[in-house]
Scaffold this motif. Structure first.
Motif, mmCIF file in Angstrom:
data_model
loop_
_atom_site.group_PDB
_atom_site.id
_atom_site.type_symbol
_atom_site.label_atom_id
_atom_site.label_comp_id
_atom_site.label_asym_id
_atom_site.label_seq_id
_atom_site.Cartn_x
_atom_site.Cartn_y
_atom_site.Cartn_z
ATOM 1 N N LEU A 17 0.834 -1.207 0.000
ATOM 2 C CA LEU A 17 0.000 0.000 0.000
ATOM 3 C C LEU A 17 0.866 1.254 0.000
ATOM 4 O O LEU A 17 0.562 2.227 -0.697
ATOM 5 C CB LEU A 17 -0.929 0.002 1.220
ATOM 6 C CG LEU A 17 -2.055 -1.024 1.197
ATOM 7 C CD1 LEU A 17 -2.732 -1.089 2.558
ATOM 8 C CD2 LEU A 17 -3.070 -0.712 0.106
ATOM 9 N N ARG A 66 2.127 1.876 -3.519
ATOM 10 C CA ARG A 66 1.081 2.401 -4.403
ATOM 11 C C ARG A 66 0.769 3.851 -4.041
ATOM 12 O O ARG A 66 0.595 4.694 -4.926
ATOM 13 C CB ARG A 66 -0.178 1.528 -4.307
ATOM 14 C CG ARG A 66 -1.353 2.032 -5.128
ATOM 15 C CD ARG A 66 -1.061 2.038 -6.614
ATOM 16 N NE ARG A 66 -2.236 2.498 -7.341
ATOM 17 C CZ ARG A 66 -2.188 3.183 -8.456
ATOM 18 N NH1 ARG A 66 -1.029 3.441 -9.040
ATOM 19 N NH2 ARG A 66 -3.293 3.584 -9.047
ATOM 20 N N LEU A 100 1.010 7.192 -6.443
ATOM 21 C CA LEU A 100 -0.061 8.164 -6.654
ATOM 22 C C LEU A 100 0.382 9.563 -6.235
ATOM 23 O O LEU A 100 0.083 10.545 -6.922
ATOM 24 C CB LEU A 100 -1.318 7.748 -5.874
ATOM 25 C CG LEU A 100 -2.072 6.533 -6.409
ATOM 26 C CD1 LEU A 100 -3.148 6.105 -5.419
ATOM 27 C CD2 LEU A 100 -2.677 6.816 -7.773
ATOM 28 N N ASP A 122 -11.163 9.118 -9.570
ATOM 29 C CA ASP A 122 -11.008 7.726 -9.135
ATOM 30 C C ASP A 122 -9.684 7.517 -8.405
ATOM 31 O O ASP A 122 -9.626 6.800 -7.405
ATOM 32 C CB ASP A 122 -11.096 6.763 -10.322
ATOM 33 C CG ASP A 122 -12.512 6.619 -10.857
ATOM 34 O OD1 ASP A 122 -13.469 7.005 -10.138
ATOM 35 O OD2 ASP A 122 -12.665 6.117 -11.980
ATOM 36 N N GLU A 123 -8.636 8.145 -8.888
ATOM 37 C CA GLU A 123 -7.335 8.022 -8.237
ATOM 38 C C GLU A 123 -7.336 8.715 -6.868
ATOM 39 O O GLU A 123 -6.704 8.232 -5.930
ATOM 40 C CB GLU A 123 -6.231 8.589 -9.136
ATOM 41 C CG GLU A 123 -5.959 7.718 -10.346
ATOM 42 C CD GLU A 123 -5.058 8.383 -11.372
ATOM 43 O OE1 GLU A 123 -4.402 7.646 -12.131
ATOM 44 O OE2 GLU A 123 -5.017 9.639 -11.431
ATOM 45 N N GLU A 124 -8.046 9.836 -6.762
ATOM 46 C CA GLU A 124 -8.172 10.518 -5.466
ATOM 47 C C GLU A 124 -8.882 9.626 -4.458
ATOM 48 O O GLU A 124 -8.462 9.519 -3.308
ATOM 49 C CB GLU A 124 -8.951 11.834 -5.605
ATOM 50 C CG GLU A 124 -8.110 13.024 -5.922
ATOM 51 C CD GLU A 124 -7.136 13.384 -4.812
ATOM 52 O OE1 GLU A 124 -7.393 13.138 -3.616
ATOM 53 O OE2 GLU A 124 -6.080 13.921 -5.157
ATOM 54 N N GLU A 167 -9.040 6.358 -4.621
ATOM 55 C CA GLU A 167 -8.098 5.269 -4.336
ATOM 56 C C GLU A 167 -7.051 5.714 -3.320
ATOM 57 O O GLU A 167 -6.723 4.980 -2.379
ATOM 58 C CB GLU A 167 -7.418 4.798 -5.620
ATOM 59 C CG GLU A 167 -6.438 3.678 -5.387
ATOM 60 C CD GLU A 167 -5.680 3.249 -6.644
ATOM 61 O OE1 GLU A 167 -4.938 2.256 -6.537
ATOM 62 O OE2 GLU A 167 -5.806 3.905 -7.696
ATOM 63 N N ARG A 168 -6.532 6.910 -3.479
ATOM 64 C CA ARG A 168 -5.510 7.441 -2.573
ATOM 65 C C ARG A 168 -6.048 7.533 -1.140
ATOM 66 O O ARG A 168 -5.402 7.093 -0.185
ATOM 67 C CB ARG A 168 -5.029 8.817 -3.047
ATOM 68 C CG ARG A 168 -3.831 9.345 -2.288
ATOM 69 C CD ARG A 168 -3.307 10.645 -2.902
ATOM 70 N NE ARG A 168 -4.160 11.769 -2.655
ATOM 71 C CZ ARG A 168 -4.161 12.478 -1.508
ATOM 72 N NH1 ARG A 168 -3.352 12.163 -0.540
ATOM 73 N NH2 ARG A 168 -4.971 13.499 -1.362
ATOM 74 N N THR A 190 -8.582 5.871 0.109
ATOM 75 C CA THR A 190 -8.844 4.507 0.564
ATOM 76 C C THR A 190 -7.560 3.843 1.030
ATOM 77 O O THR A 190 -7.526 3.197 2.087
ATOM 78 C CB THR A 190 -9.501 3.681 -0.555
ATOM 79 O OG1 THR A 190 -10.728 4.311 -0.947
ATOM 80 C CG2 THR A 190 -9.777 2.259 -0.110
ATOM 81 N N ILE A 191 -6.498 4.018 0.263
ATOM 82 C CA ILE A 191 -5.203 3.445 0.629
ATOM 83 C C ILE A 191 -4.702 4.035 1.941
ATOM 84 O O ILE A 191 -4.191 3.313 2.803
ATOM 85 C CB ILE A 191 -4.180 3.643 -0.512
ATOM 86 C CG1 ILE A 191 -4.532 2.741 -1.684
ATOM 87 C CG2 ILE A 191 -2.757 3.364 -0.025
ATOM 88 C CD1 ILE A 191 -3.705 2.987 -2.930
#
Length: 75
Positions: A24, A27, A31, A40-42, A44-45, A47-48
């Motif tokens: 994590l 990743r 990012l 979507d990447e925001e 994901e960021r 969430t990670i």
């Protein structure tokens, strides 16, 4: 059940959590190195970041319990 056998599961979980946390982190670093992120990447960021914190909290809890049992964590 022997104490050694009883501690195998938490030690294995600890190793798994360290590996997942490391993945994590990699990743998240990827990012964060981008100049801009899609929505979507925001998501994901964020969430990670939350998952990393959850795993770190669980790692700390396991390490504290293993230390209390006299078992040394290997990570």
């Amino acid at each position: 059940m022997r104490q050694e056998a009883r501690m195998d599961r938490p030690v294995a979980e600890l190793e798994r959590l360290h590996n997942e946390h490391r993945e994590l982190k990699a990743r998240l670093s990827e990012l964060n190195s981008r100049l801009s992120l899609t929505r979507d990447e925001e998501v994901e960021r964020k969430t990670i970041q939350k998952l990393k914190l959850q795993k770190k909290d669980r790692i700390a809890w396991l390490e504290a319990n293993l230390a209390r049992e006299g078992v040394r964590a290997t990570s």
